[in-house]
Motif scaffolding. Sequence first.
Motif, PDB file in Angstrom:
ATOM      1  N   GLU A 642     -39.837  31.704 -21.288  1.00 18.86           N
ATOM      2  CA  GLU A 642     -41.076  31.336 -20.618  1.00 18.86           C
ATOM      3  C   GLU A 642     -40.972  29.966 -19.969  1.00 18.86           C
ATOM      4  O   GLU A 642     -41.578  29.714 -18.913  1.00 18.86           O
ATOM      5  CB  GLU A 642     -42.236  31.365 -21.619  1.00 18.86           C
ATOM      6  N   GLY A 643     -40.225  29.073 -20.581  1.00 15.20           N
ATOM      7  CA  GLY A 643     -40.027  27.758 -19.988  1.00 15.20           C
ATOM      8  C   GLY A 643     -39.278  27.838 -18.680  1.00 15.20           C
ATOM      9  O   GLY A 643     -39.626  27.151 -17.697  1.00 15.20           O
ATOM     10  N   ILE A 644     -38.246  28.705 -18.621  1.00 11.17           N
ATOM     11  CA  ILE A 644     -37.478  28.867 -17.369  1.00 11.17           C
ATOM     12  C   ILE A 644     -38.363  29.483 -16.290  1.00 11.17           C
ATOM     13  O   ILE A 644     -38.335  29.061 -15.116  1.00 11.17           O
ATOM     14  CB  ILE A 644     -36.227  29.737 -17.635  1.00 11.17           C
ATOM     15  N   LYS A 645     -39.146  30.483 -16.665  1.00 17.20           N
ATOM     16  CA  LYS A 645     -40.047  31.100 -15.683  1.00 17.20           C
ATOM     17  C   LYS A 645     -41.022  30.066 -15.135  1.00 17.20           C
ATOM     18  O   LYS A 645     -41.274  29.994 -13.913  1.00 17.20           O
ATOM     19  CB  LYS A 645     -40.826  32.234 -16.345  1.00 17.20           C
ATOM     20  N   ARG A 646     -41.573  29.279 -16.013  1.00 15.03           N
ATOM     21  CA  ARG A 646     -42.537  28.262 -15.591  1.00 15.03           C
ATOM     22  C   ARG A 646     -41.873  27.236 -14.677  1.00 15.03           C
ATOM     23  O   ARG A 646     -42.448  26.841 -13.654  1.00 15.03           O
ATOM     24  CB  ARG A 646     -43.139  27.577 -16.818  1.00 15.03           C
ATOM     25  N   ASP A 647     -40.655  26.819 -15.027  1.00 10.39           N
ATOM     26  CA  ASP A 647     -39.939  25.852 -14.178  1.00 10.39           C
ATOM     27  C   ASP A 647     -39.639  26.463 -12.814  1.00 10.39           C
ATOM     28  O   ASP A 647     -39.732  25.761 -11.777  1.00 10.39           O
ATOM     29  CB  ASP A 647     -38.632  25.438 -14.864  1.00 10.39           C
ATOM     30  N   ASN A 648     -39.271  27.741 -12.775  1.00  6.01           N
ATOM     31  CA  ASN A 648     -38.989  28.407 -11.497  1.00  6.01           C
ATOM     32  C   ASN A 648     -40.232  28.429 -10.605  1.00  6.01           C
ATOM     33  O   ASN A 648     -40.165  28.135  -9.394  1.00  6.01           O
ATOM     34  CB  ASN A 648     -38.513  29.842 -11.735  1.00  6.01           C
ATOM     35  N   ILE A 649     -41.352  28.809 -11.222  1.00  8.24           N
ATOM     36  CA  ILE A 649     -42.602  28.870 -10.445  1.00  8.24           C
ATOM     37  C   ILE A 649     -42.972  27.485  -9.937  1.00  8.24           C
ATOM     38  O   ILE A 649     -43.331  27.306  -8.764  1.00  8.24           O
ATOM     39  CB  ILE A 649     -43.716  29.470 -11.314  1.00  8.24           C
ATOM     40  N   ASP A 650     -42.862  26.487 -10.804  1.00  8.21           N
ATOM     41  CA  ASP A 650     -43.219  25.111 -10.396  1.00  8.21           C
ATOM     42  C   ASP A 650     -42.254  24.587  -9.345  1.00  8.21           C
ATOM     43  O   ASP A 650     -42.639  23.759  -8.508  1.00  8.21           O
ATOM     44  CB  ASP A 650     -43.205  24.181 -11.615  1.00  8.21           C
ATOM     45  N   HIS A 651     -41.027  25.056  -9.376  1.00  8.79           N
ATOM     46  CA  HIS A 651     -40.006  24.566  -8.455  1.00  8.79           C
ATOM     47  C   HIS A 651     -40.071  25.279  -7.100  1.00  8.79           C
ATOM     48  O   HIS A 651     -39.857  24.650  -6.054  1.00  8.79           O
ATOM     49  CB  HIS A 651     -38.630  24.770  -9.084  1.00  8.79           C
ATOM     50  N   ILE A 652     -40.385  26.573  -7.086  1.00 12.88           N
ATOM     51  CA  ILE A 652     -40.303  27.372  -5.857  1.00 12.88           C
ATOM     52  C   ILE A 652     -41.665  27.576  -5.199  1.00 12.88           C
ATOM     53  O   ILE A 652     -41.820  27.440  -3.977  1.00 12.88           O
ATOM     54  CB  ILE A 652     -39.652  28.740  -6.173  1.00 12.88           C
ATOM     55  N   LEU A 653     -42.650  27.912  -6.008  1.00  8.22           N
ATOM     56  CA  LEU A 653     -43.916  28.365  -5.448  1.00  8.22           C
ATOM     57  C   LEU A 653     -44.621  27.319  -4.588  1.00  8.22           C
ATOM     58  O   LEU A 653     -45.141  27.662  -3.505  1.00  8.22           O
ATOM     59  CB  LEU A 653     -44.833  28.839  -6.593  1.00  8.22           C
ATOM     60  N   PRO A 654     -44.683  26.026  -4.975  1.00  8.28           N
ATOM     61  CA  PRO A 654     -45.353  25.060  -4.102  1.00  8.28           C
ATOM     62  C   PRO A 654     -44.729  24.987  -2.704  1.00  8.28           C
ATOM     63  O   PRO A 654     -45.447  24.890  -1.702  1.00  8.28           O
ATOM     64  CB  PRO A 654     -45.207  23.738  -4.853  1.00  8.28           C
ATOM     65  N   LYS A 655     -43.430  25.052  -2.643  1.00 10.37           N
ATOM     66  CA  LYS A 655     -42.751  24.962  -1.352  1.00 10.37           C
ATOM     67  C   LYS A 655     -43.021  26.212  -0.520  1.00 10.37           C
ATOM     68  O   LYS A 655     -43.266  26.156   0.688  1.00 10.37           O
ATOM     69  CB  LYS A 655     -41.241  24.767  -1.579  1.00 10.37           C
ATOM     70  N   TYR A 656     -42.974  27.376  -1.186  1.00  9.67           N
ATOM     71  CA  TYR A 656     -43.248  28.619  -0.446  1.00  9.67           C
ATOM     72  C   TYR A 656     -44.718  28.684  -0.051  1.00  9.67           C
ATOM     73  O   TYR A 656     -45.064  29.176   1.046  1.00  9.67           O
ATOM     74  CB  TYR A 656     -42.883  29.832  -1.296  1.00  9.67           C
ATOM     75  N   PHE A 659     -45.134  26.676   3.044  1.00  8.14           N
ATOM     76  CA  PHE A 659     -44.506  27.405   4.140  1.00  8.14           C
ATOM     77  C   PHE A 659     -45.373  28.594   4.557  1.00  8.14           C
ATOM     78  O   PHE A 659     -45.608  28.840   5.752  1.00  8.14           O
ATOM     79  CB  PHE A 659     -43.113  27.883   3.699  1.00  8.14           C
ATOM     80  N   TYR A 660     -45.867  29.311   3.582  1.00  8.16           N
ATOM     81  CA  TYR A 660     -46.678  30.502   3.846  1.00  8.16           C
ATOM     82  C   TYR A 660     -47.983  30.121   4.528  1.00  8.16           C
ATOM     83  O   TYR A 660     -48.392  30.745   5.531  1.00  8.16           O
ATOM     84  CB  TYR A 660     -46.956  31.230   2.521  1.00  8.16           C
ATOM     85  N   ASP A 661     -48.653  29.094   4.025  1.00  8.07           N
ATOM     86  CA  ASP A 661     -49.922  28.679   4.619  1.00  8.07           C
ATOM     87  C   ASP A 661     -49.742  28.189   6.049  1.00  8.07           C
ATOM     88  O   ASP A 661     -50.641  28.343   6.904  1.00  8.07           O
ATOM     89  CB  ASP A 661     -50.569  27.572   3.772  1.00  8.07           C
ATOM     90  N   THR A 662     -48.576  27.608   6.299  1.00  6.05           N
ATOM     91  CA  THR A 662     -48.316  27.046   7.626  1.00  6.05           C
ATOM     92  C   THR A 662     -48.016  28.137   8.650  1.00  6.05           C
ATOM     93  O   THR A 662     -48.465  28.062   9.806  1.00  6.05           O
ATOM     94  CB  THR A 662     -47.141  26.053   7.568  1.00  6.05           C
ATOM     95  N   TYR A 663     -47.317  29.204   8.279  1.00  4.23           N
ATOM     96  CA  TYR A 663     -46.797  30.144   9.270  1.00  4.23           C
ATOM     97  C   TYR A 663     -47.296  31.578   9.099  1.00  4.23           C
ATOM     98  O   TYR A 663     -46.949  32.446   9.908  1.00  4.23           O
ATOM     99  CB  TYR A 663     -45.255  30.169   9.204  1.00  4.23           C
ATOM    100  N   CYS A 664     -48.106  31.847   8.101  1.00  5.09           N
ATOM    101  CA  CYS A 664     -48.494  33.254   7.911  1.00  5.09           C
ATOM    102  C   CYS A 664     -49.365  33.786   9.050  1.00  5.09           C
ATOM    103  O   CYS A 664     -49.381  34.995   9.325  1.00  5.09           O
ATOM    104  CB  CYS A 664     -49.198  33.423   6.567  1.00  5.09           C
ATOM    105  N   HIS A 665     -50.113  32.906   9.718  1.00  2.00           N
ATOM    106  CA  HIS A 665     -50.995  33.342  10.815  1.00  2.00           C
ATOM    107  C   HIS A 665     -50.404  32.995  12.185  1.00  2.00           C
ATOM    108  O   HIS A 665     -51.067  33.197  13.205  1.00  2.00           O
ATOM    109  CB  HIS A 665     -52.371  32.706  10.659  1.00  2.00           C
ATOM    110  N   VAL A 666     -49.195  32.474  12.212  1.00  8.59           N
ATOM    111  CA  VAL A 666     -48.539  32.130  13.473  1.00  8.59           C
ATOM    112  C   VAL A 666     -47.990  33.403  14.115  1.00  8.59           C
ATOM    113  O   VAL A 666     -47.387  34.247  13.436  1.00  8.59           O
ATOM    114  CB  VAL A 666     -47.410  31.102  13.248  1.00  8.59           C
ATOM    115  N   GLN A 667     -48.197  33.520  15.451  1.00 17.53           N
ATOM    116  CA  GLN A 667     -47.722  34.708  16.174  1.00 17.53           C
ATOM    117  C   GLN A 667     -46.260  34.475  16.586  1.00 17.53           C
ATOM    118  O   GLN A 667     -45.989  33.998  17.670  1.00 17.53           O
ATOM    119  CB  GLN A 667     -48.602  34.974  17.401  1.00 17.53           C
ATOM    120  N   PHE A 668     -45.347  34.824  15.662  1.00 13.68           N
ATOM    121  CA  PHE A 668     -43.929  34.648  15.992  1.00 13.68           C
ATOM    122  C   PHE A 668     -43.213  35.992  16.077  1.00 13.68           C
ATOM    123  O   PHE A 668     -42.012  36.064  16.345  1.00 13.68           O
ATOM    124  CB  PHE A 668     -43.224  33.759  14.947  1.00 13.68           C
ATOM    125  N   SER A 669     -43.980  37.090  15.873  1.00 14.67           N
ATOM    126  CA  SER A 669     -43.368  38.415  15.939  1.00 14.67           C
ATOM    127  C   SER A 669     -44.431  39.441  16.254  1.00 14.67           C
ATOM    128  O   SER A 669     -45.605  39.272  15.910  1.00 14.67           O
ATOM    129  CB  SER A 669     -42.697  38.756  14.608  1.00 14.67           C
TER     130      SER A 669
END
Length: 696
Positions: A642-656, A659-669
């Motif tokens: 559970e500690g590794i899962k939590r570290d993964n989420i804390d490490h990856i999710l904020p960055k994604y 990124f997601y909030d910035t480009y999810c509504h952008v018309q790039f495709s």
Amino acid sequence: MEIGSKLEKETANFAQLTERVSKYHDLSKCMSGILTTFEQRLGKLEETILPVYQKTEHLQKRQHNLESTLQSLDVVLSHYDVSQDVCNLIHRGPIEGSIFDFLNALDKLKVAMDYFLKTNSQSVELENVTSLFNNGCESLNNHYKALLKKHSAPLRPVELLDLIYIEDDSSNEDCISIKQLSPSTREELLIISNWLEHHLRRQYLQIYCEERSDVVFRSLQNLKDHQKSGSWGNEPLKPRTFARTEQKKTTSARLQHIFEKKANKLYLKATQTIENSTGLSLKKNSSHSDHLTVDEFSNNDQEMDKYIVLLLALQKLLVAERSLLGDVIPENKHTEAFSKLAFNSIDLVVKDAEVITARILRSIQRKEWTSALGIFSALKRVILLQPDIDRTCDSHQKEQLKRVLTKLQTTGSKALENFLDNVKGDSGTNIVGMSSSTLGHSNVPKDGTVHELTSNTIWFIEQLFDHYDVIGGILVTDVLVSSQLDSILIKKQNLSSEEKSKCLLAIYIKKILAELNLTIINKCEQYSDPAIKYLFRLNNINYILISLQRSNILEVLALAEPDCERSYLDIIRDLKSSYLKSWSKLIANVSPIEELPRPSQGKVKDKERAILKERFAGFNKDIEEACKQQRAISVPDVLLREGIKRDNIDHILPKYNLFYDTYCHVQFSKNPEKYVKYTPAEIGSMLGNIFDDSVM
């Protein structure tokens, strides 16, 4: 007138005195004459009697000489007649219960033999009495042997096991081995032994040693045969009149009870000695009785239990034989007799130890480590039995039996050495592709869980802790280990013998763990994916640390390596950090956000569209592959998982998320759903489902 009167009176007195003097003179003269006459007559009588007296004295001397001569003639004639007088008795031989008549006959023959040797060594009678005497001695030896055979028999296994299992302070008279020889039989044997020893006929000693040696040897052999039978280990104890009938116990439970009592006795003796000499109280040493639990021995090699029983049986039999010696053999021959009668039986036990240890060494070479633990348990028991052996045996026998202790110690040392070599040598370097369905010839687990070598090593270390006392005695002979101990003692002075033993074990465990860590590092190289390498090492290192903490071995390790726990925690922290870095390729798709195109009113340039497509597609591909691979990875420890899962989420999710909030509504495709496949919540769910192959 007065003067005249006094004068007359004095004159009368004088006349009377004169008369009396004259009378006394006549009497004296008469007496002198009588004495003279008596003297003359006495002289004449002496002259007459003296020759008669002298003649009478001479006759008396002649009579005495004649009587002495007749007596001597009677003695001489008895020497000539003795062979005829005792011939029938000698040929008939001694009879049990009436040995004195036979011994008296032999004494007469010995006297006659000495007479003829002194007076006429060429006499025919000398040959007769010598022949009869030798035959009589031979008959006496045969009778001695027959008595021993008649009243001696090997103990039945149940009787011998009673001697072992029933631990009471009964007298020697209660000993089954001695009961075979009744008091009258022992008395008769002692009389014969003393007579033969006095006459320098020492064949009896050889006879006694052979017969009693055979009894002891066959008793042990019968026990060995019984141990091979199906009833071994479930024998009921013989009920006693003063105790309730005991329930059936296993051999291991019975042995545990016996050695617990021996350990307690040693502890009490040591306590009394120290308290009496120093006034200090001794803390109870748990290295003996506290560790002698039923569970410890219930799964051990049964052969070692059987051997310990055999060794106990030998000690009990030798105690009985030493007691019996005092009733049968002259005291000055006790040492010689005991040494001879015990040799074959001790040799049997020593050879059995060699056979068993050789078999255990073969098991150790096959990496069957429970056999090694059996050696340590057996060694502990032999050490506990050593005081009893020392009290029973002489110096030569102690040296002979010491081979058992030496053999066990050598085997234990070989087990420790082989296990260390096994940990050191079990390292493969084959690279494993985790996408394959099988690991082929790899010796690492497909799911990256705790390696079997790690769990086996920790299990072995935990078992070693229960035997630190005997293992310390083995390791102290190793020069390298001993030098490390000396270095520790410089820093930590005044360590007790128990602490020194633990310190020696700590040095050995430190070596094992160091080699295990290196082996784990080598094994992780068989995985092709860096993340799985780190997870594999994390699983193993975390398992080692938790196991050491749970078993309190860390306290022992602290004697040799005070920073052991902190070192493992540092390794775990570094591995977690390295594992998070394995996500760097995935994170590079979405971060840093500053290096990505900046949308304007929800649009980006044509060239920038391709970049965003590539970034979304790369992230999707990497997260899918990583989650797919890591779902098949096992992290058994819940806290670590559970500690590794939590570290993964804390490490990856904020960055994604950024990124997601910035480009999810952008018309790039024209087909944005093709690229914007996962929301941050879905990514969090995916990361939360790794290490769980049940989630698809």
